[in-house]
Design a protein around this motif. Structure first.
Motif, PDB file in Angstrom:
ATOM      1  N   LYS A 190       0.833  -1.202   0.000  1.00 19.08           N
ATOM      2  CA  LYS A 190       0.000   0.000   0.000  1.00 19.08           C
ATOM      3  C   LYS A 190       0.868   1.252   0.000  1.00 19.08           C
ATOM      4  CE  LYS A 190      -3.750   2.263   2.573  1.00 19.08           C
ATOM      5  NZ  LYS A 190      -4.641   2.172   3.756  1.00 19.08           N
ATOM      6  N   SER A 191       1.907   1.249   0.843  1.00 19.45           N
ATOM      7  CA  SER A 191       2.804   2.393   0.937  1.00 19.45           C
ATOM      8  C   SER A 191       3.541   2.641  -0.377  1.00 19.45           C
ATOM      9  CB  SER A 191       3.812   2.162   2.068  1.00 19.45           C
ATOM     10  OG  SER A 191       4.739   3.217   2.150  1.00 19.45           O
ATOM     11  N   GLU A 192       3.984   1.550  -1.025  1.00 16.72           N
ATOM     12  CA  GLU A 192       4.709   1.674  -2.295  1.00 16.72           C
ATOM     13  C   GLU A 192       3.875   2.400  -3.350  1.00 16.72           C
ATOM     14  OE1 GLU A 192       7.660   0.823  -3.723  1.00 16.72           O
ATOM     15  OE2 GLU A 192       8.570   0.299  -1.794  1.00 16.72           O
ATOM     16  N   LYS A 193       2.562   2.198  -3.308  1.00 20.92           N
ATOM     17  CA  LYS A 193       1.688   2.799  -4.322  1.00 20.92           C
ATOM     18  C   LYS A 193       1.531   4.304  -4.145  1.00 20.92           C
ATOM     19  CE  LYS A 193      -0.850  -1.387  -5.414  1.00 20.92           C
ATOM     20  NZ  LYS A 193      -2.160  -2.070  -5.523  1.00 20.92           N
ATOM     21  N   PHE A 194       1.935   4.829  -2.994  1.00 20.51           N
ATOM     22  CA  PHE A 194       1.863   6.263  -2.755  1.00 20.51           C
ATOM     23  C   PHE A 194       3.204   6.961  -2.986  1.00 20.51           C
ATOM     24  CE2 PHE A 194      -1.922   4.884  -0.511  1.00 20.51           C
ATOM     25  CZ  PHE A 194      -2.837   5.888  -0.833  1.00 20.51           C
ATOM     26  N   LYS A 195       4.235   6.192  -3.366  1.00 21.18           N
ATOM     27  CA  LYS A 195       5.535   6.800  -3.626  1.00 21.18           C
ATOM     28  C   LYS A 195       5.443   7.783  -4.796  1.00 21.18           C
ATOM     29  CE  LYS A 195       9.043   3.695  -1.805  1.00 21.18           C
ATOM     30  NZ  LYS A 195      10.227   2.860  -2.125  1.00 21.18           N
ATOM     31  N   THR A 196       6.198   8.850  -4.694  1.00 20.51           N
ATOM     32  CA  THR A 196       6.180   9.889  -5.719  1.00 20.51           C
ATOM     33  C   THR A 196       6.505   9.331  -7.099  1.00 20.51           C
ATOM     34  OG1 THR A 196       6.907  11.497  -4.066  1.00 20.51           O
ATOM     35  CG2 THR A 196       7.146  12.130  -6.374  1.00 20.51           C
ATOM     36  N   LEU A 197       7.499   8.448  -7.173  1.00 20.42           N
ATOM     37  CA  LEU A 197       7.925   7.932  -8.470  1.00 20.42           C
ATOM     38  C   LEU A 197       6.847   7.076  -9.141  1.00 20.42           C
ATOM     39  CD1 LEU A 197       8.815   4.659  -8.205  1.00 20.42           C
ATOM     40  CD2 LEU A 197      10.659   5.682  -6.889  1.00 20.42           C
ATOM     41  N   ARG A 198       5.875   6.589  -8.371  1.00 16.83           N
ATOM     42  CA  ARG A 198       4.786   5.798  -8.938  1.00 16.83           C
ATOM     43  C   ARG A 198       3.547   6.646  -9.225  1.00 16.83           C
ATOM     44  NH1 ARG A 198       6.566   0.620  -8.406  1.00 16.83           N
ATOM     45  NH2 ARG A 198       7.852   0.139  -6.577  1.00 16.83           N
ATOM     46  N   ASN A 199       3.639   7.942  -9.015  1.00 15.96           N
ATOM     47  CA  ASN A 199       2.475   8.811  -9.173  1.00 15.96           C
ATOM     48  C   ASN A 199       2.766  10.022 -10.055  1.00 15.96           C
ATOM     49  OD1 ASN A 199       0.123   7.855  -7.271  1.00 15.96           O
ATOM     50  ND2 ASN A 199       2.025   7.507  -6.134  1.00 15.96           N
ATOM     51  N   LYS A 200       3.557   9.800 -11.088  1.00 15.47           N
ATOM     52  CA  LYS A 200       3.924  10.894 -11.983  1.00 15.47           C
ATOM     53  C   LYS A 200       2.722  11.456 -12.736  1.00 15.47           C
ATOM     54  CE  LYS A 200       8.711   9.438 -12.520  1.00 15.47           C
ATOM     55  NZ  LYS A 200       9.789   8.984 -13.447  1.00 15.47           N
ATOM     56  N   GLU A 201       1.785  10.572 -13.130  1.00 12.27           N
ATOM     57  CA  GLU A 201       0.589  11.035 -13.833  1.00 12.27           C
ATOM     58  C   GLU A 201      -0.290  11.855 -12.908  1.00 12.27           C
ATOM     59  OE1 GLU A 201      -0.556  10.949 -16.990  1.00 12.27           O
ATOM     60  OE2 GLU A 201       1.471  10.276 -17.490  1.00 12.27           O
ATOM     61  N   LEU A 202      -0.401  11.437 -11.670  1.00 13.35           N
ATOM     62  CA  LEU A 202      -1.188  12.182 -10.689  1.00 13.35           C
ATOM     63  C   LEU A 202      -0.602  13.584 -10.494  1.00 13.35           C
ATOM     64  CD1 LEU A 202      -3.331  12.455  -8.461  1.00 13.35           C
ATOM     65  CD2 LEU A 202      -1.714  11.368  -6.902  1.00 13.35           C
ATOM     66  N   ILE A 203       0.709  13.654 -10.359  1.00 17.34           N
ATOM     67  CA  ILE A 203       1.398  14.939 -10.186  1.00 17.34           C
ATOM     68  C   ILE A 203       1.143  15.827 -11.388  1.00 17.34           C
ATOM     69  CG2 ILE A 203       3.657  16.066  -9.990  1.00 17.34           C
ATOM     70  CD1 ILE A 203       4.574  13.524  -8.450  1.00 17.34           C
ATOM     71  N   LYS A 204       1.243  15.240 -12.576  1.00 16.15           N
ATOM     72  CA  LYS A 204       1.037  15.997 -13.816  1.00 16.15           C
ATOM     73  C   LYS A 204      -0.384  16.547 -13.887  1.00 16.15           C
ATOM     74  CE  LYS A 204       2.915  14.060 -17.319  1.00 16.15           C
ATOM     75  NZ  LYS A 204       3.172  13.158 -18.471  1.00 16.15           N
ATOM     76  N   ASN A 205      -1.362  15.721 -13.503  1.00 17.64           N
ATOM     77  CA  ASN A 205      -2.765  16.157 -13.535  1.00 17.64           C
ATOM     78  C   ASN A 205      -3.046  17.250 -12.517  1.00 17.64           C
ATOM     79  OD1 ASN A 205      -3.432  14.354 -15.573  1.00 17.64           O
ATOM     80  ND2 ASN A 205      -4.015  12.739 -14.139  1.00 17.64           N
ATOM     81  N   LEU A 206      -2.420  17.129 -11.306  1.00 16.97           N
ATOM     82  CA  LEU A 206      -2.625  18.139 -10.284  1.00 16.97           C
ATOM     83  C   LEU A 206      -2.021  19.486 -10.687  1.00 16.97           C
ATOM     84  CD1 LEU A 206      -1.929  16.032  -7.072  1.00 16.97           C
ATOM     85  CD2 LEU A 206      -4.103  17.019  -7.741  1.00 16.97           C
ATOM     86  N   LEU A 207      -0.897  19.441 -11.365  1.00 12.25           N
ATOM     87  CA  LEU A 207      -0.230  20.680 -11.780  1.00 12.25           C
ATOM     88  C   LEU A 207      -0.966  21.390 -12.914  1.00 12.25           C
ATOM     89  CD1 LEU A 207       3.518  19.610 -11.569  1.00 12.25           C
ATOM     90  CD2 LEU A 207       2.258  21.089 -10.000  1.00 12.25           C
ATOM     91  N   LYS A 208      -1.823  20.668 -13.607  1.00 10.19           N
ATOM     92  CA  LYS A 208      -2.608  21.263 -14.691  1.00 10.19           C
ATOM     93  C   LYS A 208      -3.723  22.138 -14.148  1.00 10.19           C
ATOM     94  CE  LYS A 208      -1.953  17.695 -18.213  1.00 10.19           C
ATOM     95  NZ  LYS A 208      -2.626  16.607 -19.000  1.00 10.19           N
TER      96      LYS A 208
END
Length: 209
Positions: A190-208
């Motif tokens: 569960k923790s691994e799935k919240f790592k920054t490197l696994r959430n690049k698309e989420l980061i990209k969408n939030l920055l939009k």
């Protein structure tokens, strides 16, 4: 809401579980699958003859030696090994397709196979399942009542060598209790799935926004 939808549809993980003989890998893996229905075990390809109670695609993918060699030559395995003149391999396509579909794949393999997979498939989560101490491991091996003294000593000697590889794994879990160990590994996934490197698309969408 956007974050929750993204987390539900993102790819799964390849989780490697290794450890010395007698440490309880099989029991922990079975408990882990009971705790999380999204976790499935990788199904190996083998040249071993199918037993009467075994089902193709459930227990193993059964192949002739010629078919196995062709798959090996084409690079279809994440790892392959031999036991008692029978060959076993982890099918790359099965693993990758299930990961793409969001499933977390549990790969219970020996140290040598684990290191090979980690080298050739970088995006893994590797867990070394260790005993509380060597005395407990010896007690568990003897408790099986399936091997003679020479075989037990051989496994204990091998275990000491295998413990030297712990630092090559992402995590070390001490298996004092099966359910507790399984819950710890579930939390790791569960923790691994919240790592920054696994959430690049989420980061990209939030920055939009």
């Amino acid at each position: 809401m956007r974050q929750r939808i993204y987390m539900e549809t993102k790819p799964g993980l390849l989780v490697i579980i290794s450890g010395p003989s007698g440490v309880g890998k099989g029991e922990v893996c079975n408990m882990l699958k009971k705790l999380d229905s999204n976790i499935i075990t990788s199904i190996s390809v083998t040249t071993r003859k199918k037993r009467p109670n075994e089902i193709e695609g459930i227990n193993y993918f059964f192949k002739t030696m010629e078919e196995y060699e062709a798959l090996k030559k084409s690079g279809s395995f994440l790892e392959t090994f031999e036991i008692y003149e029978n060959y076993y391999g982890t099918p790359k396509e099965f693993v990758i397709n299930n990961i793409k579909n969001g499933k977390d794949i549990l790969l219970e393999i020996d140290i040598q196979g684990a290191l090979h997979v980690m080298k050739n498939y970088k995006d893994t989560v590797s867990v070394f399942l260790a005993p509380p101490d060597c005395a407990v491991l010896e007690q568990r091996l003897r408790g099986r009542n399936t091997e003679d003294e020479a075989a037990i000593n051989k496994r204990l000697s091998a275990a000491k060598e295998e413990l030297l590889t712990m630092e090559k794994y992402d995590y070390i879990v001490i298996n004092s209790d099966i359910e507790s160990s399984a819950k710890t590994i579930k939390d790791i996934i569960k923790s691994e799935k919240f790592k920054t490197l696994r959430n690049k698309e989420l980061i990209k969408n939030l920055l939009k926004n």
